[in-house]
Design a protein around this motif. Structure first.
Motif, PDB file in Angstrom:
ATOM      1  N   MET A   1       0.838  -1.172   0.000  1.00  0.00           N
ATOM      2  CA  MET A   1       0.000   0.000   0.000  1.00  0.00           C
ATOM      3  C   MET A   1       0.889   1.242   0.000  1.00  0.00           C
ATOM      4  O   MET A   1       1.760   1.397   0.836  1.00  0.00           O
ATOM      5  CB  MET A   1      -0.876  -0.028   1.246  1.00  0.00           C
ATOM      6  N   SER A   2       0.682   2.109  -0.959  1.00  0.00           N
ATOM      7  CA  SER A   2       1.494   3.321  -1.030  1.00  0.00           C
ATOM      8  C   SER A   2       0.749   4.485  -0.380  1.00  0.00           C
ATOM      9  O   SER A   2      -0.469   4.565  -0.435  1.00  0.00           O
ATOM     10  CB  SER A   2       1.824   3.652  -2.484  1.00  0.00           C
ATOM     11  N   ALA A   3       1.512   5.361   0.205  1.00  0.00           N
ATOM     12  CA  ALA A   3       0.934   6.529   0.858  1.00  0.00           C
ATOM     13  C   ALA A   3       0.709   7.630  -0.168  1.00  0.00           C
ATOM     14  O   ALA A   3       1.508   7.820  -1.081  1.00  0.00           O
ATOM     15  CB  ALA A   3       1.864   7.021   1.954  1.00  0.00           C
ATOM     16  N   SER A   4      -0.379   8.345  -0.017  1.00  0.00           N
ATOM     17  CA  SER A   4      -0.692   9.444  -0.923  1.00  0.00           C
ATOM     18  C   SER A   4       0.192  10.642  -0.600  1.00  0.00           C
ATOM     19  O   SER A   4       0.494  10.920   0.553  1.00  0.00           O
ATOM     20  CB  SER A   4      -2.160   9.834  -0.766  1.00  0.00           C
ATOM     21  N   THR A   5       0.594  11.363  -1.619  1.00  0.00           N
ATOM     22  CA  THR A   5       1.412  12.561  -1.420  1.00  0.00           C
ATOM     23  C   THR A   5       0.562  13.822  -1.471  1.00  0.00           C
ATOM     24  O   THR A   5       1.104  14.918  -1.456  1.00  0.00           O
ATOM     25  CB  THR A   5       2.523  12.648  -2.476  1.00  0.00           C
ATOM     26  N   MET A   6      -0.752  13.661  -1.531  1.00  0.00           N
ATOM     27  CA  MET A   6      -1.648  14.819  -1.584  1.00  0.00           C
ATOM     28  C   MET A   6      -2.043  15.234  -0.175  1.00  0.00           C
ATOM     29  O   MET A   6      -2.325  14.389   0.683  1.00  0.00           O
ATOM     30  CB  MET A   6      -2.901  14.486  -2.395  1.00  0.00           C
ATOM     31  N   VAL A   7      -2.054  16.545   0.070  1.00  0.00           N
ATOM     32  CA  VAL A   7      -2.448  17.092   1.368  1.00  0.00           C
ATOM     33  C   VAL A   7      -3.251  18.372   1.109  1.00  0.00           C
ATOM     34  O   VAL A   7      -3.034  19.057   0.109  1.00  0.00           O
ATOM     35  CB  VAL A   7      -1.203  17.355   2.259  1.00  0.00           C
ATOM     36  N   ARG A   8      -4.176  18.668   1.986  1.00  0.00           N
ATOM     37  CA  ARG A   8      -4.995  19.863   1.830  1.00  0.00           C
ATOM     38  C   ARG A   8      -4.354  21.008   2.613  1.00  0.00           C
ATOM     39  O   ARG A   8      -4.183  20.935   3.820  1.00  0.00           O
ATOM     40  CB  ARG A   8      -6.408  19.601   2.333  1.00  0.00           C
ATOM     41  N   ILE A   9      -3.996  22.065   1.892  1.00  0.00           N
ATOM     42  CA  ILE A   9      -3.413  23.267   2.502  1.00  0.00           C
ATOM     43  C   ILE A   9      -4.265  24.450   2.094  1.00  0.00           C
ATOM     44  O   ILE A   9      -4.368  24.770   0.914  1.00  0.00           O
ATOM     45  CB  ILE A   9      -1.958  23.499   2.038  1.00  0.00           C
ATOM     46  N   GLY A  10      -4.885  25.085   3.058  1.00  0.00           N
ATOM     47  CA  GLY A  10      -5.707  26.245   2.762  1.00  0.00           C
ATOM     48  C   GLY A  10      -6.875  25.944   1.841  1.00  0.00           C
ATOM     49  O   GLY A  10      -7.271  26.779   1.043  1.00  0.00           O
ATOM     50  N   GLY A  11      -7.412  24.731   1.924  1.00  0.00           N
ATOM     51  CA  GLY A  11      -8.554  24.361   1.109  1.00  0.00           C
ATOM     52  C   GLY A  11      -8.204  23.816  -0.266  1.00  0.00           C
ATOM     53  O   GLY A  11      -9.080  23.436  -1.025  1.00  0.00           O
ATOM     54  N   GLU A  12      -6.929  23.770  -0.618  1.00  0.00           N
ATOM     55  CA  GLU A  12      -6.489  23.256  -1.914  1.00  0.00           C
ATOM     56  C   GLU A  12      -5.752  21.943  -1.729  1.00  0.00           C
ATOM     57  O   GLU A  12      -5.016  21.779  -0.762  1.00  0.00           O
ATOM     58  CB  GLU A  12      -5.525  24.234  -2.586  1.00  0.00           C
ATOM     59  N   LEU A  13      -5.925  21.009  -2.658  1.00  0.00           N
ATOM     60  CA  LEU A  13      -5.156  19.770  -2.635  1.00  0.00           C
ATOM     61  C   LEU A  13      -3.801  20.026  -3.278  1.00  0.00           C
ATOM     62  O   LEU A  13      -3.726  20.476  -4.426  1.00  0.00           O
ATOM     63  CB  LEU A  13      -5.880  18.660  -3.388  1.00  0.00           C
ATOM     64  N   ILE A  14      -2.732  19.766  -2.529  1.00  0.00           N
ATOM     65  CA  ILE A  14      -1.373  20.035  -2.977  1.00  0.00           C
ATOM     66  C   ILE A  14      -0.572  18.740  -2.908  1.00  0.00           C
ATOM     67  O   ILE A  14      -0.675  17.986  -1.953  1.00  0.00           O
ATOM     68  CB  ILE A  14      -0.697  21.101  -2.078  1.00  0.00           C
ATOM     69  N   ASP A  15       0.249  18.507  -3.921  1.00  0.00           N
ATOM     70  CA  ASP A  15       1.146  17.359  -3.945  1.00  0.00           C
ATOM     71  C   ASP A  15       2.431  17.751  -3.225  1.00  0.00           C
ATOM     72  O   ASP A  15       3.155  18.645  -3.676  1.00  0.00           O
ATOM     73  CB  ASP A  15       1.440  16.958  -5.388  1.00  0.00           C
ATOM     74  N   ILE A  16       2.739  17.095  -2.087  1.00  0.00           N
ATOM     75  CA  ILE A  16       3.900  17.492  -1.290  1.00  0.00           C
ATOM     76  C   ILE A  16       5.223  17.090  -1.934  1.00  0.00           C
ATOM     77  O   ILE A  16       6.281  17.502  -1.476  1.00  0.00           O
ATOM     78  CB  ILE A  16       3.824  16.950   0.152  1.00  0.00           C
ATOM     79  N   SER A  17       5.175  16.323  -3.010  1.00  0.00           N
ATOM     80  CA  SER A  17       6.414  15.995  -3.713  1.00  0.00           C
ATOM     81  C   SER A  17       6.838  17.124  -4.650  1.00  0.00           C
ATOM     82  O   SER A  17       7.889  17.048  -5.269  1.00  0.00           O
ATOM     83  CB  SER A  17       6.257  14.691  -4.492  1.00  0.00           C
ATOM     84  N   LYS A  18       6.027  18.180  -4.735  1.00  0.00           N
ATOM     85  CA  LYS A  18       6.354  19.362  -5.540  1.00  0.00           C
ATOM     86  C   LYS A  18       6.552  20.540  -4.597  1.00  0.00           C
ATOM     87  O   LYS A  18       5.598  21.228  -4.225  1.00  0.00           O
ATOM     88  CB  LYS A  18       5.231  19.655  -6.532  1.00  0.00           C
ATOM     89  N   PRO A  19       7.797  20.810  -4.171  1.00  0.00           N
ATOM     90  CA  PRO A  19       8.047  21.837  -3.160  1.00  0.00           C
ATOM     91  C   PRO A  19       7.588  23.234  -3.572  1.00  0.00           C
ATOM     92  O   PRO A  19       7.182  24.027  -2.728  1.00  0.00           O
ATOM     93  CB  PRO A  19       9.556  21.816  -2.945  1.00  0.00           C
ATOM     94  N   CYS A  20       7.627  23.548  -4.850  1.00  0.00           N
ATOM     95  CA  CYS A  20       7.204  24.885  -5.285  1.00  0.00           C
ATOM     96  C   CYS A  20       5.703  25.088  -5.066  1.00  0.00           C
ATOM     97  O   CYS A  20       5.267  26.170  -4.685  1.00  0.00           O
ATOM     98  CB  CYS A  20       7.559  25.108  -6.748  1.00  0.00           C
ATOM     99  N   ASP A  21       4.914  24.035  -5.295  1.00  0.00           N
ATOM    100  CA  ASP A  21       3.473  24.129  -5.064  1.00  0.00           C
ATOM    101  C   ASP A  21       3.173  24.283  -3.576  1.00  0.00           C
ATOM    102  O   ASP A  21       2.300  25.066  -3.188  1.00  0.00           O
ATOM    103  CB  ASP A  21       2.762  22.892  -5.607  1.00  0.00           C
ATOM    104  N   VAL A  22       3.918  23.553  -2.741  1.00  0.00           N
ATOM    105  CA  VAL A  22       3.726  23.657  -1.288  1.00  0.00           C
ATOM    106  C   VAL A  22       4.121  25.053  -0.821  1.00  0.00           C
ATOM    107  O   VAL A  22       3.412  25.679  -0.025  1.00  0.00           O
ATOM    108  CB  VAL A  22       4.538  22.578  -0.541  1.00  0.00           C
ATOM    109  N   HIS A  23       5.220  25.583  -1.336  1.00  0.00           N
ATOM    110  CA  HIS A  23       5.685  26.918  -0.972  1.00  0.00           C
ATOM    111  C   HIS A  23       4.623  27.964  -1.298  1.00  0.00           C
ATOM    112  O   HIS A  23       4.285  28.817  -0.486  1.00  0.00           O
ATOM    113  CB  HIS A  23       7.000  27.218  -1.706  1.00  0.00           C
ATOM    114  N   THR A  24       4.051  27.886  -2.493  1.00  0.00           N
ATOM    115  CA  THR A  24       3.018  28.836  -2.907  1.00  0.00           C
ATOM    116  C   THR A  24       1.772  28.717  -2.036  1.00  0.00           C
ATOM    117  O   THR A  24       1.201  29.733  -1.616  1.00  0.00           O
ATOM    118  CB  THR A  24       2.657  28.612  -4.381  1.00  0.00           C
ATOM    119  N   ALA A  25       1.353  27.491  -1.734  1.00  0.00           N
ATOM    120  CA  ALA A  25       0.168  27.285  -0.904  1.00  0.00           C
ATOM    121  C   ALA A  25       0.377  27.826   0.509  1.00  0.00           C
ATOM    122  O   ALA A  25      -0.520  28.445   1.091  1.00  0.00           O
ATOM    123  CB  ALA A  25      -0.194  25.807  -0.852  1.00  0.00           C
ATOM    124  N   LEU A  26       1.570  27.618   1.065  1.00  0.00           N
ATOM    125  CA  LEU A  26       1.861  28.130   2.408  1.00  0.00           C
ATOM    126  C   LEU A  26       1.902  29.651   2.425  1.00  0.00           C
ATOM    127  O   LEU A  26       1.458  30.284   3.395  1.00  0.00           O
ATOM    128  CB  LEU A  26       3.180  27.554   2.918  1.00  0.00           C
TER     129      LEU A  26
END
Length: 89
Positions: A1-26
């Motif tokens: 079973m693989s773990a999902s890399t998607m997390v909800r930040i500020g109401g948006e689903l963000i892929d935590i394997s993409k640091p630029c997307d996480v940076h923008t969401a934060l």
């Protein structure tokens, strides 16, 4: 079973394997926090309480961490100097 890399930040689903997307969401969350847009309202037995439960220091530390991981965020200004080649005959 693989773990999902998607997390909800500020109401948006963000892929935590993409640091630029996480940076923008934060950064969006920090802006909402700074403008007072992040509030929680709780109603218990007719009583209503509004509060904010954010930790701005931890959020700032997370933003710095993801800025370091994101190559786009590290480049704060465009290159202004370029190497030029020439040769004498």
């Amino acid at each position: 079973m693989s773990a999902s890399t998607m997390v909800r930040i500020g109401g948006e689903l963000i892929d935590i394997s993409k640091p630029c997307d996480v940076h923008t969401a934060l950064l969006k969350v920090q802006l909402k926090l700074a403008t007072g847009s992040l509030r929680e309202t709780v109603r218990i037995d007719g009583e209503e309480v509004t509060f904010s439960r954010a930790n701005d220091r931890r959020l700032a530390a997370l933003i710095l961490q993801y800025r370091e991981l994101c190559p786009e965020a590290r480049q704060s200004k465009p290159r202004t100097r370029y190497a030029k080649r020439f040769r004498f005959n």
